[in-house]
Scaffold this motif. Structure first.
Motif, PDB file in Angstrom:
ATOM      1  N   GLU A   1       2.731   3.195  -1.831  1.00  0.00           N
ATOM      2  CA  GLU A   1       3.478   2.050  -2.336  1.00  0.00           C
ATOM      3  C   GLU A   1       2.607   0.806  -2.381  1.00  0.00           C
ATOM      4  N   TYR A   2       1.658   0.720  -1.451  1.00  0.00           N
ATOM      5  CA  TYR A   2       0.762  -0.432  -1.370  1.00  0.00           C
ATOM      6  C   TYR A   2      -0.692   0.026  -1.395  1.00  0.00           C
TER       7      TYR A   2
ATOM      8  N   HIS B   1      -2.846  -5.282   0.612  1.00  0.00           N
ATOM      9  CA  HIS B   1      -1.687  -6.181   0.596  1.00  0.00           C
ATOM     10  C   HIS B   1      -1.005  -6.225  -0.762  1.00  0.00           C
ATOM     11  N   TYR B   2      -1.403  -5.347  -1.679  1.00  0.00           N
ATOM     12  CA  TYR B   2      -0.911  -5.431  -3.046  1.00  0.00           C
ATOM     13  C   TYR B   2       0.106  -4.327  -3.321  1.00  0.00           C
ATOM     14  N   ARG B   3       1.272  -4.753  -3.768  1.00  0.00           N
ATOM     15  CA  ARG B   3       2.340  -3.800  -4.070  1.00  0.00           C
ATOM     16  C   ARG B   3       2.116  -3.197  -5.449  1.00  0.00           C
TER      17      ARG B   3
END
Length: 697
Positions: A17-18, A21-23
């Motif tokens: 999902e990540y 720190h980037y979705r």
């Protein structure tokens, strides 16, 4: 990065999902190395994030190459590229985040709307010339410039995907038929002299890209990549449809010799004379309707294109070009080569009394046959099948289907059993060497790495845990993490009691090497050595490595490390070698590069003893004894080189069979045992010859 259609649902489903720190929001596309996603930072900034496929995340060498790609992308980040925002090559799934650039790829634009108008072409060529100028200024050569790697942003073209990170089985075509390289956009020297590829190769690619943008096709066109490869090296480009004012510049870009091509600065100067000014409208071309005519066909003032030779001639010459000079080698050997036996018939006996043989035990199979020697027989695997052959005559002793857990490499023999080596299957079996029947089974996790070392199978999971499995019983001996090795995958060498795992530093300047006792999991020694190192063999207590540079991954040195004295010796190669593989005999390391250059490096004397251009475009991992160095070629030949003098002394016939239109992603290395050499070919043949008499092959 470019919006692209999703080409792999399975690959998309496995993604986290990540990334850092980037979705990850949606999938832009899936390729051979990983999946590219649209992502958001915590502040809402839109990014493109490339996440590496699981199978490559387990490979330390691939991680090293990915670090090199990140470093190169950071060096060239600027007005003409997608700037790198963040990256983590050491993550469980390595990733790299760049600014998201809205706009289609040049490939998609031409596919949807047809060839570009002359004004758009001038702006495209100027923008690409500026991009290459900036890329070359920081010492980077793209080497893979093509329409799908050019984004058409509002402020001009952006060059993406620097081609630094590539798996070890990259070739024109893999066994599955997936096109990896793009011959119409490769310079002649990339086929003829791969180690000499420099900035001028990008200029050739620029010329090919411009023809594609102007006409919707390349300057060299055929359904066969091998015919295109021949045309790139020998034929004049077809520039029909290219605007007359750009044709002379494009002809210069497509010159056969690198020194005859213009530099990016020269291109920009000449483009100023083509158009006194450039308009300032948005770069993304307006979409055309079916009623609007594109640029009409024009025959520019260029050198006439030679008529291509007939199909038979093309096939012969293309085979020489791509599969590495069969005729040249035959001329070197005279009439000494024998004729291949058919259907397993025995060949003429050599002076030693050994009768060479060939067999096709799984004629309906696909994929390369990979073999090893143990329990006095040849044990082999082809996708879906494991089998054993009598080493004296090639008779099939037994065969077992392993469709649920297809082996990824040659079977190994440990604990008295045959061990099919499966990296992606869910079941591990130990097979009786006499019958092929399973004696024990063990369920495996979905993703893992597996290596046999002595009597222990080393099983590495995605969380970095290593488990030692008794090869004789399937029972767990031990389970632990390796200090300083977040994702350990192991290599081992015949006759050596230890297994080795490597971890490259973040800046690719050092490699941490950990030697493990496979029976107990105990660390026997641990060292941090200079350079990006790959182990290739162990002799007399020393471990030998190939050292690669930090930009292109070319091998530039051989390193010997002796743990007892903690001493390290480095021998620099006079010429860096591309995608090199090596073997060790005594204190000599034999290094074979993709273009067929074979070097013998004496680590005692600290120098290269000899070098030989074998004319093989791509060879297997070599093996060596006291007399000869042996390796196989992509067309199924087995070659022998005199180890002392560095001259070709024997080769077998080519064995391509019905697979002549493909090139295997990885070539199985020959097997040396009891004075014989056993090898395999793309047509499924397994064959044996006398190692002492290469001239009789």
């Amino acid at each position: 990065m470019a919006p692209q259609g999703n080409t792999g649902a399975g690959a998309e489903a496995e993604l986290p999902e990540y990334a850092g720190h980037y979705r990850l929001e949606s999938c832009l596309g899936s390729g051979g190395m990983g999946v590219v996603h649209v992502a958001r930072s915590a502040s809402g900034m839109k990014l493109a994030v490339k996440v590496v496929h699981t199978e490559f995340a387990k490979d330390p060498e691939f991680r090293g190459r990915f670090r090199q790609e990140v470093a190169a992308a950071r060096k060239v980040s600027g007005a003409f590229t997608a700037s790198v925002v963040d990256a983590d090559p050491d993550a469980e799934r390595p990733w790299m985040a760049t600014l998201f650039i809205p706009g289609p790829t040049l490939s998609d634009e031409v596919k949807r709307n047809g060839p570009m108008a002359p004004a758009e072409l001038r702006r495209l060529m100027a923008g690409l010339a500026e991009a290459l100028r900036d890329i070359h200024r920081v010492g980077v050569v793209h080497r893979d410039l093509k329409p799908s790697n050019v984004l058409l942003a509002e402020d001009g073209p952006k060059v993406i995907d620097f081609g630094i990170s590539r798996p070890k089985d990259s070739e024109l075509r893999t066994e599955t038929g997936k096109l990896i390289g793009t011959p119409p956009f490769m310079a002649p020297e990339q086929f003829r002299r791969p180690r000499e590829v420099g900035p001028a190769a990008d200029i050739f690619a620029l010329g090919s890209v411009m023809v594609h943008a102007a006409t919707g096709r390349g300057p060299f066109d055929s359904d066969s990549p091998y015919v295109v490869a021949y045309q790139v090296v020998h034929d004049e480009p077809d520039l029909t449809g290219v605007p007359q004012n750009l044709a002379p510049l494009i002809v210069r870009c497509l010159a056969k010799e690198p020194e005859d091509r213009p530099t990016p600065d020269e291109l920009m100067r000449e483009l100023r004379s083509v158009a006194a000014s450039y308009d300032t409208q948005a770069f993304i071309p307006a979409q055309r309707t079916g009623d609007e005519p594109g640029p009409g066909p024009r025959k520019p003032a260029s050198r006439p294109r030679r008529r291509p030779p007939g199909k038979a001639a093309l096939a012969a010459v293309a085979a020489v070009l791509v599969l590495a000079g069969v005729l040249a080698c035959v001329q070197m050997l005279g009439d000494g080569g024998g004729t291949a036996a058919k259907g397993g018939d025995k060949r003429t006996a050599a002076a030693s009394g050994f009768v060479g043989w060939e067999s096709n035990p799984v004629p309906k199979g696909t994929g390369a046959v990979q073999c090893s020697y143990g329990t006095r027989q040849l044990v082999c695997a082809r996708p879906g099948t494991v089998f054993a052959l009598d080493p004296s005559d090639g008779t099939l002793r037994w065969q077992r289907s392993v469709a649920e857990s297809s082996p990824s490499k040659a079977p190994a023999v440990g604990g008295g059993f045959v061990q099919p080596m499966v990296d992606e299957g869910r079941r591990l079996e130990a097979l009786d060497p006499a019958s092929g029947k399973a004696r024990w089974r063990r369920t495996l996790p979905a993703h893992h790495a597996l290596q046999l070392a002595g009597g222990t199978l080393l099983l590495t999971l995605l969380d970095g845990t290593v488990t030692g499995v008794d090869a004789a019983t399937g029972a767990t001996k031990w389970s632990r993490r390796m200090p300083g090795q977040p994702m350990p995958t192991f290599v081992s060498f015949a006759g050596d009691p230890l297994a080795y795992t490597m971890n490259l530093s973040g800046d690719a300047s050092t490699t941490r090497v950990t030697a493990v006792d496979p029976a107990t999991g105990a660390v026997r020694w641990d060292a941090r050595l200079n350079g990006n190192l790959t182990p290739v063999g162990v002799q007399d207590g020393s471990v030998f490595f190939l050292a690669t540079d930090n930009l292109y991954g070319d091998t530039d040195a051989v390193v010997r490390y002796t743990p007892a004295s903690r001493s390290s010796d480095r021998v620099k190669l006079p010429v860096a070698r591309s995608d090199a593989q090596a073997t060790v005999h005594g204190n000599v390391v034999y290094v074979l590069a993709t273009n067929g250059s074979l070097d013998a490096v004496d680590t005692d004397a600290g120098k290269r003893l000899w070098t030989l251009e074998t004319s093989v475009s791509r060879g297997s991992v070599p093996v060596a004894d006291a007399r000869h160095v042996y390796f196989t070629a992509a067309d199924g030949r087995l070659l022998a080189v005199d180890a002392a003098e560095g001259r070709l002394v024997g080769q077998t016939p080519a064995r391509l069979g019905s697979n002549s239109g493909t090139v295997a992603g990885a070539l199985p290395k020959p097997v040396l045992a009891d004075g014989h050499v056993y090898a395999t070919a793309p047509d499924g043949t397994v064959f044996a010859v006398d190692a002492r008499k290469p001239s009789d092959w």
